[in-house]
Design an enzyme around this catalytic site. Structure first.
Site, PDB file in Angstrom:
ATOM      1  N   LYS A   2      -3.708  -0.204   7.592  1.00 52.42           N
ATOM      2  CA  LYS A   2      -3.552  -1.539   8.184  1.00 52.42           C
ATOM      3  C   LYS A   2      -2.097  -1.988   8.224  1.00 52.42           C
ATOM      4  O   LYS A   2      -1.804  -3.095   8.666  1.00 52.42           O
ATOM      5  CB  LYS A   2      -4.361  -2.582   7.395  1.00 52.42           C
ATOM      6  CG  LYS A   2      -5.805  -2.215   7.122  1.00 52.42           C
ATOM      7  CD  LYS A   2      -6.589  -2.016   8.388  1.00 52.42           C
ATOM      8  CE  LYS A   2      -8.063  -1.813   8.081  1.00 52.42           C
ATOM      9  NZ  LYS A   2      -8.840  -1.434   9.269  1.00 52.42           N
TER      10      LYS A   2
ATOM     11  N   ASP B 196       8.451  -1.450   0.914  1.00 53.27           N
ATOM     12  CA  ASP B 196       7.047  -1.561   0.513  1.00 53.27           C
ATOM     13  C   ASP B 196       6.910  -1.506  -0.999  1.00 53.27           C
ATOM     14  O   ASP B 196       6.219  -2.320  -1.629  1.00 53.27           O
ATOM     15  CB  ASP B 196       6.223  -0.435   1.141  1.00 53.27           C
ATOM     16  CG  ASP B 196       6.212  -0.504   2.654  1.00 53.27           C
ATOM     17  OD1 ASP B 196       6.704  -1.508   3.200  1.00 53.27           O
ATOM     18  OD2 ASP B 196       5.729   0.452   3.285  1.00 53.27           O
TER      19      ASP B 196
END
Length: 971
Positions: free
Chosen positions: A634, A683
């Protein structure tokens, strides 16, 4: 057992007054489709009809079972299925290239030929299993068509596009468009999602009948009743698989399907003839070892035969058939390396204890034939009120088929359902006070902070400690046997991240703004002396010595991504003979050998990185349970949350003090070098260093944290999942990254040429000299780029041209393909301008609240989104979501409505994934997000998951040390 069916006319099928003519197209993918088609065709012919089979399968597949002048075989290949490099591995790029060669390039001539042929045989009905172009040819010929299948090629190929490149996406759309001309689908059990078909009839299993009894088959093979029979069925013996006598326990004989006449087999292995009638042999066996396909699963279920299966790589039909097999208690999964190493005994012992319980129908061939006959005779079905062509491109959303949100019922193949909790719930349960006790455990260190997901994870551990071996799900069985429940367990938690601004510019040194999601990954770690380590039976059979440390991992939610739920290895595999850790390159190849277990690189890779970067030596065995609610694919950093949670838990269990920033940098090495995904560091930094309801501001040079930016109380961010699977390892992301590094190399070269030639003006000499040694693209201002270098950069360049002129591109985590062509201008321009946009966004976010403020923030997000698209990293689904936000925004200019959403952008690596939305923190905004969900589902059939809320990063959470509590805490 399957009922023995004769070829006499079916009583249920009343022949028409004159024979009907069927054109039956069969896909070129393997024999499984052809063998089930035989069963349907047999019933049609037994009713007096004529059937023309169009197939590339050998003629004997059909004529061995059907002896009739009404069967006509036309040997033509109209699709290619999946190209396999061996019995277990699909070559995704080659599959799409082959399909282009066979079905796309000659499409016009194929259609013309098929239309002419269909008219020449006066076909009453076209049937397809499941050749896409057959449906379009039928429509062009004015003939009705029906598909009979358990999967469709748009579904299978959708995942392949991620590996083969964005330019292949049109194949999926074209296949979907072809299927849309089919009148309805006759759907087989164990089916995949197939949204291109708008009308569906479900039928029982299509199973071939038995011709001989178990006793007859064994007598012909010379196998006594007291000998166990294993049928080895991989669709043909692959080259290089050498079978050995010691693979089988005493008292077993293995029947090998597809063995060549030249192949030497051990005395306890028997090669079966190529044209052997497999259903009879299956019914005579005690167990089957093979790969999952419709034919093997359906016949194993019908015969109530235990099936030991080895996963195939990248074949998306498999998870749904596997689920059906396991639902009826007929399946045991074998790890590929145990197949190749001959460690079969523990799996055979487990398989023979199963009692498969399939009790459904097996007359699907007869039922399908009756439906086809009725349709060919003119019977009409009431159509659903759906406009097919209008919504097709969004209905087959690229790759979301296997990526269902946590909480959905995997036993129900239907994907059009709303997930529980679409609108979000409070992350922290105000009634759940921090406590040193949770049910079943005492917390020796740390605090669960009242986080609902953490309390839920601890509850699941307590349940595992109670259930022992009494559980249906394989991953829960494995997890229950993973830990010594009387010993300490360390738990860490790491969230995903919502990329608010910055995105792919991180690898070019940009400022990025990131928000941790409320969804997170938990990792539970326990260390034990090797002699005390609990081992699964198959692992125990492989690890003969109990003196060396073993790593065992269980991953919850494995079915969501078609991966094996367990992994184990000797930690000595991470060591060279000289006592030094193996290289990252060797580790990458180690985990790449079996793609169904490549996920373990994200977890086990943390151990190797600690060994190499911090000189840590692991002398104890390690057990790890990973459970994540961060949805995969996603674009919200599911992989980073796994790495950071695992690294944090391992560090705490071994007494290593590592700062959150260093944890993030170490985890980036896991992803870049062990996993092989060329991601930046943002991230991992967000997952490790973020805080709830704040944006982490970081300059990625390589990881300088500027601080935390408070989200103003009047502003809120959401993430909306497009349903399109995002992969940072996909070819599009990698190509854009390479394009940016090539652009930087060219700019440095242009600047160097100016300084060396003396052409630079004296007042700009220092600036040009700085550009000549440019370390990060984002250190070049937009005005200098536009004035000096934009006109000099090519739009694109081949890898060979660049390397001959410039040599290396200066990026250690990507490799230039000499034969590839890379876009340069857009990938170079994007990070330079994005860095400026993020700086402006950060300044605006902290400005005095006003309508102009949020309008400006939204405009910057729209510009970012458009820049992604210019790089080739957009997608139909994410573009649709952004347009829906824009439509809501325009309500602000309406006198009757009140729009409160201001901007949206694609996130992370692009090419699908999640869209980040900014709006006012108000009830009206939440209502508009729900409205966008509804409109997106209306257009695509997919209900998008909404990310809302935030949670602390791994550093802020710390870690828990827990111990099983023998008695409930006193009140």
């Amino acid at each position: 057992m399957p009922t023995l069916l004769q070829t006499a006319p079916m009583s249920e099928l009343e022949s028409s007054r004159s024979p009907l003519v069927f054109a039956y197209y069969v896909t070129g993918h393997g024999f499984g489709h052809a063998t089930r088609v035989v069963e349907v065709v047999r019933h049609l012919i037994s009713s007096g009809h004529r059937v023309h089979v169009v197939s590339a399968a050998p003629e004997f597949v059909f004529t061995t079972e059907i002896h009739s002048p009404n069967l006509f075989i036309r040997n033509v290949l109209l699709d290619s299925g999946s190209v396999q490099s061996d019995a277990l591995t699909v070559d995704r790029r080659a599959s799409l290239e082959k399909y282009c060669e066979i079905a796309v390039e000659p499409r016009d001539s194929i259609l013309a030929t098929e239309v002419e042929w269909l008219k020449s045989i006066k076909a009453n009905l076209v049937v397809s299993d499941v050749v896409p172009i057959a449906c379009r040819a039928a429509a062009n010929a004015g003939i009705r068509s029906v598909c009979v299948t358990n999967f469709s090629w748009d579904f299978i190929y959708a995942e392949y596009v991620m590996a083969a490149g964005h330019h292949h996406q049109s194949i999926v759309w074209q296949i979907a468009e072809d299927y849309s001309h089919c009148e309805f689908l006759i759907r087989l059990p164990g089916h995949c999602p197939m949204p291109a078909f708008h009308d569906v009839i479900d039928i029982p299993l299509v199973v071939r009948p038995l011709h001989k009894s178990r006793e007859e088959v064994r007598r012909e093979l010379g196998v006594p009743d007291n000998v166990k029979l294993l049928i080895f069925n991989f669709g043909g013996q692959p080259t290089g698989w050498k079978l050995k006598e010691e693979y089988l326990p005493a008292g077993w004989i293995c029947l090998v399907c597809g063995a060549s006449a030249k192949q030497e087999l051990p005395p306890n292995f028997i090669g079966l003839p190529k044209d052997v009638y497999t259903p009879d042999v299956i019914a005579a066996s005690d167990c089957m070892l093979g790969k999952i396909g419709y034919g093997t699963v359906s016949e194993a279920l019908a015969c109530k035969l235990p099936f030991i299966f080895v996963r195939r790589d990248y074949f998306n039909e498999e998870p749904f058939l596997r689920k059906m097999l396991e639902y009826y208690q007929g399946g045991v999964e074998m790890i590929r390396r145990d197949l190749l190493a001959g460690c079969w005994a523990p799996y055979l012992e487990r398989a023979v204890t199963l009692k498969p319980c399939y009790d459904g129908g097996i007359d699907g061939g007869e039922v399908a034939a009756k439906i086809l006959q009725d349709t060919a005779m003119g019977k009409k079905r009431s159509k659903l009120n759906i406009s097919g062509a209008r919504r097709l491109q969004d209905a087959i959303i690229l790759g979301f088929q296997l990526q269902r949100a946590p909480g959905r019922d995997l036993s129900v193949p239907e994907w059009y359902q709303v997930t529980g909790d679409e609108t979000g719930t409070p992350l922290i349960d105000q009634t759940q006070k921090s406590s040193k006790f949770v049910e079943g455990f005492e917390i020796l260190h740390g605090d669960h902070h009242g986080l609902i997901d953490t309390v839920s994870f601890l509850d699941s551990l307590a349940t595992l400690a109670k259930i022992g071996g009494h559980h249906q799900e394989r991953e829960h069985l494995a997890a229950a046997a993973l830990f010594n429940w009387e010993e300490d367990i360390v738990v860490a938690r790491a969230p995903g991240r919502l990329d608010v601004m910055g995105g792919i510019a991180d690898y070019s040194g940009s400022l990025v703004l990131l928000m941790p999601t409320r969804e997170a990954c938990h990792a539970a770690v326990q260390r034990n002396h090797p002699s005390k380590q609990k081992l699964w039976k198959h692992a125990e059979a492989r690890h003969h010595s109990r003196d060396t440390p073993i790593l065992e991992i269980v991953s919850f939610g494995s079915e969501l991504s078609n991966r094996g739920p367990t992994f184990d290895m000797d930690l000595s595999d991470f060591m060279e003979e000289d006592g030094k850790p193996i290289s990252y390159e060797k580790a990458y190849h180690y985990f790449s050998k079996d793609p169904s277990q490549k996920w373990a690189a994200y977890v086990a890779g943390t151990i190797l990185v600690l060994m190499r970067e911090m000189n840590v030596r692991f002398e104890d065995s390690i057990s790890i349970l990973v459970s994540s609610t961060v949805p995969e694919g996603k674009g919200v950093s599911s992989s980073a949350s796994v790495e950071v949670a695992t690294m944090s838990a391992i560090a705490a269990a071994h007494g290593l003090e590592i700062s959150p920033r260093d944890v993030a940098l170490l985890c980036q090495k896991v992803e870049n070098y062990v996993v092989g995904a060329p991601c930046g560091v943002m991230d991992q930094m967000a997952s490790a260093c973020g805080e709830a309801n704040k944006l982490l501001a970081m300059i990625c040079q390589p990881a300088e944290i500027l601080g935390l930016v408070e989200i103003p109380s009047h502003v809120r961010f959401w993430g909306i999942d497009s349903g399109i699977r995002h992969s940072v390892g996909g070819s599009d992301y990698g190509s854009v990254r390479i394009g940016a590094f090539i652009g930087k190399t060219m700019i440095r070269s242009f600047a160097s040429s100016e300084t060396n030639s003396g052409e630079a003006e004296e007042e700009s000499w220092e600036l040009v000299e700085y550009d000549a040694s440019l370390d990060y693209l984002c250190n070049l201002s937009p005005h200098r780029f536009q004035a000096l270098y934009a006109s000099k950069l090519p739009q694109s360049i081949t890898g060979e041209e660049f390397m001959e002129t410039y040599g290396d591109h200066g990026d250690s985590v990507t490799t230039i393909d000499r034969k590839g062509t890379y876009h340069i201008m857009a990938p170079t321009k994007h990070p330079i301008y994005e860095n400026f946009r993020v700086q402006a966004f950060k300044a605006l976010l902290t400005a005095t609240p006003s309508e102009e403020q949020v309008i400006g923030l939204g405009e910057l997000m729209y510009q970012c989104h458009n820049s992604y698209s210019a790089c080739g990293l957009g997608s139909d689904g994410t573009d649709r979501l952004v347009r829906l936000v824009q439509k809501m925004e325009k309500l602000k200019h309406s006198k009757t409505e009140n729009g409160t959403l201001y901007g949206a952008k694609i996130t992370g690596g692009g090419s699908g994934g999640t869209v980040c939305v900014i709006g006012r923190s108000s009830l009206r905004s939440s209502e508009q997000i729900l409205e966008i969900q509804r409109k997106y589902k209306e257009a695509t059939g997919f209900m998008p998951y909404v990310f809302e809320g935030s949670s602390p990063g791994a550093g802020k959470f710390g870690y828990l040390k827990i111990r099983k509590n023998s008695a409930p805490p006193s009140t």
